[in-house]
Design a protein around this motif. Structure first.
Motif, PDB file in Angstrom:
ATOM      1  N   GLU A 496       3.378 -10.148  -3.049  1.00  0.00           N
ATOM      2  CA  GLU A 496       4.021 -11.450  -3.164  1.00  0.00           C
ATOM      3  C   GLU A 496       5.423 -11.309  -3.737  1.00  0.00           C
ATOM      4  OE1 GLU A 496       4.087 -15.658  -2.792  1.00  0.00           O
ATOM      5  OE2 GLU A 496       2.465 -14.299  -2.194  1.00  0.00           O
ATOM      6  N   ARG A 497       5.545 -10.469  -4.762  1.00  0.00           N
ATOM      7  CA  ARG A 497       6.857 -10.314  -5.419  1.00  0.00           C
ATOM      8  C   ARG A 497       7.867  -9.645  -4.488  1.00  0.00           C
ATOM      9  NH1 ARG A 497      10.968 -11.060  -7.163  1.00  0.00           N
ATOM     10  NH2 ARG A 497      11.874 -10.632  -9.205  1.00  0.00           N
ATOM     11  N   LEU A 498       7.415  -8.672  -3.705  1.00  0.00           N
ATOM     12  CA  LEU A 498       8.329  -7.943  -2.816  1.00  0.00           C
ATOM     13  C   LEU A 498       8.360  -8.533  -1.414  1.00  0.00           C
ATOM     14  CD1 LEU A 498       7.593  -4.229  -3.867  1.00  0.00           C
ATOM     15  CD2 LEU A 498       9.449  -5.723  -4.608  1.00  0.00           C
ATOM     16  N   LYS A 499       7.574  -9.580  -1.194  1.00  0.00           N
ATOM     17  CA  LYS A 499       7.516 -10.243   0.119  1.00  0.00           C
ATOM     18  C   LYS A 499       7.261  -9.222   1.228  1.00  0.00           C
ATOM     19  CE  LYS A 499      10.839 -13.836  -1.290  1.00  0.00           C
ATOM     20  NZ  LYS A 499      11.273 -13.173  -2.561  1.00  0.00           N
ATOM     21  N   MET A 500       6.195  -8.437   1.045  1.00  0.00           N
ATOM     22  CA  MET A 500       5.866  -7.417   2.031  1.00  0.00           C
ATOM     23  C   MET A 500       4.369  -7.488   2.325  1.00  0.00           C
ATOM     24  SD  MET A 500       5.971  -3.946  -0.328  1.00  0.00           S
ATOM     25  CE  MET A 500       5.421  -2.876   1.007  1.00  0.00           C
ATOM     26  N   PRO A 501       3.911  -6.923   3.447  1.00  0.00           N
ATOM     27  CA  PRO A 501       2.483  -6.970   3.786  1.00  0.00           C
ATOM     28  C   PRO A 501       1.648  -6.223   2.746  1.00  0.00           C
ATOM     29  CG  PRO A 501       3.791  -6.360   5.699  1.00  0.00           C
ATOM     30  CD  PRO A 501       4.709  -6.293   4.516  1.00  0.00           C
ATOM     31  N   VAL A 502       0.545  -6.834   2.326  1.00  0.00           N
ATOM     32  CA  VAL A 502      -0.312  -6.193   1.327  1.00  0.00           C
ATOM     33  C   VAL A 502      -0.943  -4.922   1.890  1.00  0.00           C
ATOM     34  CG1 VAL A 502      -2.428  -7.476   1.908  1.00  0.00           C
ATOM     35  CG2 VAL A 502      -2.029  -6.708  -0.452  1.00  0.00           C
ATOM     36  N   GLU A 503      -1.035  -4.847   3.226  1.00  0.00           N
ATOM     37  CA  GLU A 503      -1.599  -3.647   3.851  1.00  0.00           C
ATOM     38  C   GLU A 503      -0.736  -2.416   3.619  1.00  0.00           C
ATOM     39  OE1 GLU A 503      -3.080  -7.273   5.618  1.00  0.00           O
ATOM     40  OE2 GLU A 503      -1.018  -6.508   5.469  1.00  0.00           O
ATOM     41  N   LYS A 504       0.539  -2.619   3.303  1.00  0.00           N
ATOM     42  CA  LYS A 504       1.436  -1.488   3.076  1.00  0.00           C
ATOM     43  C   LYS A 504       1.527  -1.102   1.601  1.00  0.00           C
ATOM     44  CE  LYS A 504       4.136  -1.543   7.264  1.00  0.00           C
ATOM     45  NZ  LYS A 504       5.474  -1.300   7.841  1.00  0.00           N
ATOM     46  N   ILE A 505       0.613  -1.620   0.809  1.00  0.00           N
ATOM     47  CA  ILE A 505       0.521  -1.206  -0.598  1.00  0.00           C
ATOM     48  C   ILE A 505      -0.771  -0.419  -0.753  1.00  0.00           C
ATOM     49  CG2 ILE A 505       0.284  -1.981  -2.979  1.00  0.00           C
ATOM     50  CD1 ILE A 505       1.974  -4.428  -2.154  1.00  0.00           C
ATOM     51  N   HIS A 506      -0.633   0.844  -1.144  1.00  0.00           N
ATOM     52  CA  HIS A 506      -1.756   1.765  -1.286  1.00  0.00           C
ATOM     53  C   HIS A 506      -2.094   1.888  -2.766  1.00  0.00           C
ATOM     54  CE1 HIS A 506      -0.932   2.676   2.900  1.00  0.00           C
ATOM     55  NE2 HIS A 506       0.321   2.977   2.566  1.00  0.00           N
ATOM     56  N   VAL A 507      -3.338   1.578  -3.099  1.00  0.00           N
ATOM     57  CA  VAL A 507      -3.747   1.550  -4.503  1.00  0.00           C
ATOM     58  C   VAL A 507      -4.573   2.790  -4.825  1.00  0.00           C
ATOM     59  CG1 VAL A 507      -4.984   0.263  -6.278  1.00  0.00           C
ATOM     60  CG2 VAL A 507      -3.777  -0.965  -4.461  1.00  0.00           C
ATOM     61  N   GLN A 508      -4.189   3.496  -5.877  1.00  0.00           N
ATOM     62  CA  GLN A 508      -4.956   4.655  -6.334  1.00  0.00           C
ATOM     63  C   GLN A 508      -6.135   4.159  -7.157  1.00  0.00           C
ATOM     64  OE1 GLN A 508      -2.950   8.275  -7.973  1.00  0.00           O
ATOM     65  NE2 GLN A 508      -4.183   7.860  -9.798  1.00  0.00           N
ATOM     66  N   MET A 509      -7.356   4.438  -6.705  1.00  0.00           N
ATOM     67  CA  MET A 509      -8.551   3.977  -7.408  1.00  0.00           C
ATOM     68  C   MET A 509      -8.907   4.880  -8.589  1.00  0.00           C
ATOM     69  SD  MET A 509      -9.585   1.165  -6.154  1.00  0.00           S
ATOM     70  CE  MET A 509      -8.903   0.191  -4.796  1.00  0.00           C
ATOM     71  N   LEU A 510      -8.802   6.186  -8.404  1.00  0.00           N
ATOM     72  CA  LEU A 510      -9.114   7.125  -9.484  1.00  0.00           C
ATOM     73  C   LEU A 510      -8.155   6.936 -10.645  1.00  0.00           C
ATOM     74  CD1 LEU A 510     -10.622   9.773 -10.492  1.00  0.00           C
ATOM     75  CD2 LEU A 510      -8.689  11.015  -9.498  1.00  0.00           C
ATOM     76  N   VAL A 511      -8.703   6.909 -11.853  1.00  0.00           N
ATOM     77  CA  VAL A 511      -7.869   6.913 -13.051  1.00  0.00           C
ATOM     78  C   VAL A 511      -7.888   8.324 -13.627  1.00  0.00           C
ATOM     79  CG1 VAL A 511      -7.585   6.033 -15.405  1.00  0.00           C
ATOM     80  CG2 VAL A 511      -8.288   4.483 -13.563  1.00  0.00           C
ATOM     81  N   ASN A 512      -6.726   8.862 -13.849  1.00  0.00           N
ATOM     82  CA  ASN A 512      -6.553  10.185 -14.453  1.00  0.00           C
ATOM     83  C   ASN A 512      -5.556  10.009 -15.594  1.00  0.00           C
ATOM     84  OD1 ASN A 512      -5.565  12.770 -15.141  1.00  0.00           O
ATOM     85  ND2 ASN A 512      -5.954  13.573 -13.082  1.00  0.00           N
TER      86      ASN A 512
END
Length: 772
Positions: A496-512
């Motif tokens: 929403e903030r960058l006005k870009m498709p959410v599909e192009k945001i890759h979220v790292q699930m693993l916490v290290n």
């Protein structure tokens, strides 16, 4: 572009629905050894002798570890040995660990350890712990290390005493024309997460300690392990993959300590410790119990004037998080009502029960059960409609909380609007109690809820964003994905903030913890608020960098540029632009000259204006906002057999702003289910020796599939100004009022006052027929 509010699919959903998601216990390299816990069959006993000779001789056994040489542990107060020393204080306490080549070998060897015990008198309830002459469970209470805000009473079983003193209670009683007083109770219980707790640890040759754990608090593991064992924090690396349910139970640190101890005993080799179901229920920390006394006073017109409260929490054998739970229960001790005069003592009591972890709602469903039941009793005595009584006394902006925080429209929302909407959804005006047959009654019960977060005053969250050459973004946050969908929400906030498709945001699930920015803990409905603010700050960072880089290429001032739709463009002439992907890794001019490299953004957020509570009055600001709501339950009961069906459960919560409709609804429904299960089904049954008699899912009975009611969820939106897009936390709130609303519905149906959980048919029969 509008992504906020959309029902975006969760980022990890495909992994989970295809069965390919990896949880902690799914990792099992060939070199791994296995630890098996040996636990106490007594609630309280002296350890006379431990014979490990047969176990240690078995082929494949690498070590047998007993207590006596390890530091005391405990997050709030260090009163718990990792492995029992000299005596055991609860059924299921760890007495030894066997480390072997296989789990089967470790289990067999554990059965060959012979321990001689001498039983001791037990403390089987918080009120018994408070009695003169009760067995003293911690003789050294006065000498334990503790953090600020912990107030033990040496020479007693009071691990900590929290006091709330608002207004003048004597004046409140003088102004009260009608009063009611009652007592309430329920035993400890379990979280019953699908995934049992699991940790594995190894110590590398360079001294670095690596721990992988099913945890809600990997950064707290790092902090506490450093404190307990004197390890430099930089030498500790904690990993947390996807977590299969937690509900607060995986916020405590226990198996991680045992896995480290086991690894150290075998020269640093990799050792896994995983709970079986019984161990997960009684050896690892569970859900706190409570005994409460509530006295309320009002005018004859139904305006609340005084609340006098005593909460005795079943803190179990060791304090760990129960001290914080007692504090949280005191903070919001009255529910969301305007009461000028409050006197509350909230005591964390030692008993010979398994010690508690946080439980979804963090002591609020427990307090609300007692308080909201008393509200119904007072409404009945006043001959007032229970919902109207609550509406008239609902807290509003300008009022103060029990800890004397002045509320604003932003920080508290609209309780009355929630009540009005609940009244419509549950069809309250059709009647609270209806006889639908000779032996069948339908009845409705209601409750109001609120919750803030008793949170560390310096709690913070960080986010790192890195660009890929195609212009997509990698989002890294220390939030643990425990089933809440929070990391998907963070992606929506960024999109929403960058006005870009959410599909192009890759979220790292693993916490290290070595390369993931810290998030305090994934608890207290804080992840969206804190990490969301960090995401917005990181987004502003990358927007600034993109503008500065594009300014050179487009030959325009940075302040004249906008970022959105995967472009950086001139604000007054969008046709003049450059794609983000062309500059995310630097820009290459035709002659080969290059400007910049990979864009990396970061953002942090730390809660502001939080304070500790005053020791004598409880005054202070424990959290940033109060999420409020109204809930109802409709039941149908057979008055011959005292069996009842859950027909409908309704929640209306002031969420501030809905960020993801389906995720928000799902979170509230899931929490409602847990609340109804806690209120109607779940409990530990203790014998006179403080042994848990039902530590398995055959006899400990959560709600099963098909027993659920129709769930109805609706939201009120009063934006919280300082929150990401105005959204309040809502992960826990669907649970909070369910036990009270269920009890109120059944009390109305049967014409009795129900004061104990769980609300089983046997309890209903006993209360109605025998008055007990």
């Amino acid at each position: 572009m509008k992504i906020i509010g959309q029902s975006v699919f969760r980022k990890e959903s495909w992994e989970k629905v295809t069965g390919k998601a990896k949880y902690t216990n799914d990792f099992e390299p060939k070199e791994m050894l296995f630890g098996k816990l040996v636990t106490s069959p007594y609630g309280h006993a002296k350890i006379n002798h431990i014979d490990t000779s047969e176990a240690i001789k078995m082929r494949g056994v690498r070590a047998v570890i007993t207590g006596g040489k390890f530091p005391l542990t405990g997050e709030e107060m260090r009163d718990r040995p990792p492995i029992a020393v000299d005596r055991v204080r609860y059924y299921g306490e760890v007495v030894a660990i066997v480390v072997a080549d296989t789990l089967a070998t470790a289990q067999l060897a554990a059965s060959q350890i012979h321990i001689s015990y001498a039983p001791l008198p037990v403390v089987n309830s918080p009120s018994a712990a408070l009695q003169p002459g009760a067995p003293l469970l911690h003789e050294n209470l006065g000498s334990y290390e503790k953090i600020a805000g912990v107030y033990p009473v040496p020479g007693t079983n009071i691990a900590s005493k929290i006091k709330i003193r608002k207004g003048n209670i004597r004046k409140g009683w003088e102004e009260s024309e009608v009063s009611v007083q009652s007592t309430f109770s329920f035993n400890p219980s379990d979280h019953a997460a699908m995934e049992t707790r699991c940790s594995f640890a190894q110590i590398h040759e360079d001294g670095k300690v690596e721990i992988t754990s099913s945890s809600q608090a990997p950064f707290m593991i790092k902090k506490l392990m450093a404190t307990y064992f004197g390890i430099p924090t930089g030498n500790i690396l904690v990993k947390t993959p996807l977590v299969g349910g937690a509900y607060g139970g995986k916020a405590s640190v226990q198996l991680e300590i045992l896995a480290y101890i086991a690894s150290k005993a075998v020269n640093g080799r990799l050792v896994k410790v995983v709970n079986d179901r019984e161990e997960d229920m009684v050896t690892s920390p569970g859900h706190i119990g409570l005994e409460a006394t509530v006295k309320l006073g009002s005018t004859k017109d139904g305006i609340l004037k005084a609340a006098e409260l005593l909460y005795l929490w079943d803190g179990g054998a060791y304090s760990d998080k129960s001290i914080d739970l007692a504090r949280a229960g005191a903070v919001d001790c009255t529910g969301p009502y305007r009461i000028e005069n409050i006197y509350c003592d909230s005591l964390c009591m030692y008993t010979n029960h398994p010690y508690p972890a946080p439980f979804r709602g963090f002591s609020h469903s427990e307090v609300h059960f007692a308080f909201e039941r008393t509200m119904d009793m007072l409404a009945k005595k006043l001959n007032m409609d229970p919902l109207d009584f609550r509406y008239n006394n609902a807290i509003k902006p300008g009022d103060t909380t029990p800890t004397q925080v002045k509320l604003t429209r932003s920080s508290v929302g609209n309780v009355q609007k929630c009540i009005t909407r609940l009244k419509e959804l549950i069809h309250w005006d059709d009647g609270q109690r209806i006889e639908v047959g000779e032996n069948t009654i339908r009845a409705k019960g209601v409750s109001c809820i609120w919750k803030t977060s008793t949170i560390d005053t310096n709690a913070s969250s960080g986010v790192i964003l890195t660009f890929n050459p195609d212009g997509s973004i990698n989002l890294m946050s220390g939030v643990v994905e425990i089933g809440t969908g929070t990391k998907t929400i963070l992606a929506q906030i960024l999109a929403e903030r960058l006005k870009m498709p959410v599909e192009k945001i890759h979220v790292q699930m693993l916490v290290n913890t070595q390369n993931t920015p810290e998030h305090w803990k994934t608890v207290a409905s804080r992840a969206t608020f804190m990490a969301g603010r960090a995401v917005l700050n990181a987004a502003d960072d990358v927007i600034l960098q993109l503008k500065e880089r594009a300014a050179c290429i487009l030959r325009a001032p940075a302040e004249d540029l906008e970022v959105g739709y995967e472009k950086v463009f001139l604000r007054d002439d969008p046709d003049i632009h450059i794609p983000v992907k062309d500059i995310a890794y630097g820009f290459v001019y035709p002659n080969g000259n290059t400007v910049g490299g990979q864009i990396i953004g970061s953002g942090t957020y730390t809660l502001r204006h939080m304070t500790r509570l005053d020791k004598e009055t409880g005054a202070g600001k424990p959290g940033p906002e109060w999420t409020v709501g109204a809930q109802g339950v409709e039941i149908e009961i057979d008055t011959r057999a005292y069996r009842y069906r859950l027909l409908k459960a309704v929640s209306v919560i002031d969420i501030g702003r809905v960020l993801n409709q389906k995720t928000a609804e799902g979170q509230v429904m899931g929490a409602m289910n847990i609340g109804l299960s806690f209120g109607g089904r779940e409990t530990f049954i203790f014998d006179k020796y403080a042994r848990v008699l039902n530590p398995q899912l055959r006899t400990y009975r959560p709600i099963r599939f098909g027993e659920q009611p129709e769930y109805i969820v609706d939201f009120v939106e009063t934006p919280q100004i300082d929150a990401p897009y105005g959204a309040r936390g809502v992960g826990e709130h669907g649970l909070i009022g369910m036990p009270a609303a269920l009890a109120n519905s059944l009390s109305a149906a049967l014409g009795v006052e129900l004061r104990h959980l769980p609300l089983t048919p046997e309890l209903l029969w006993r209360t109605k027929e025998r008055g007990t």
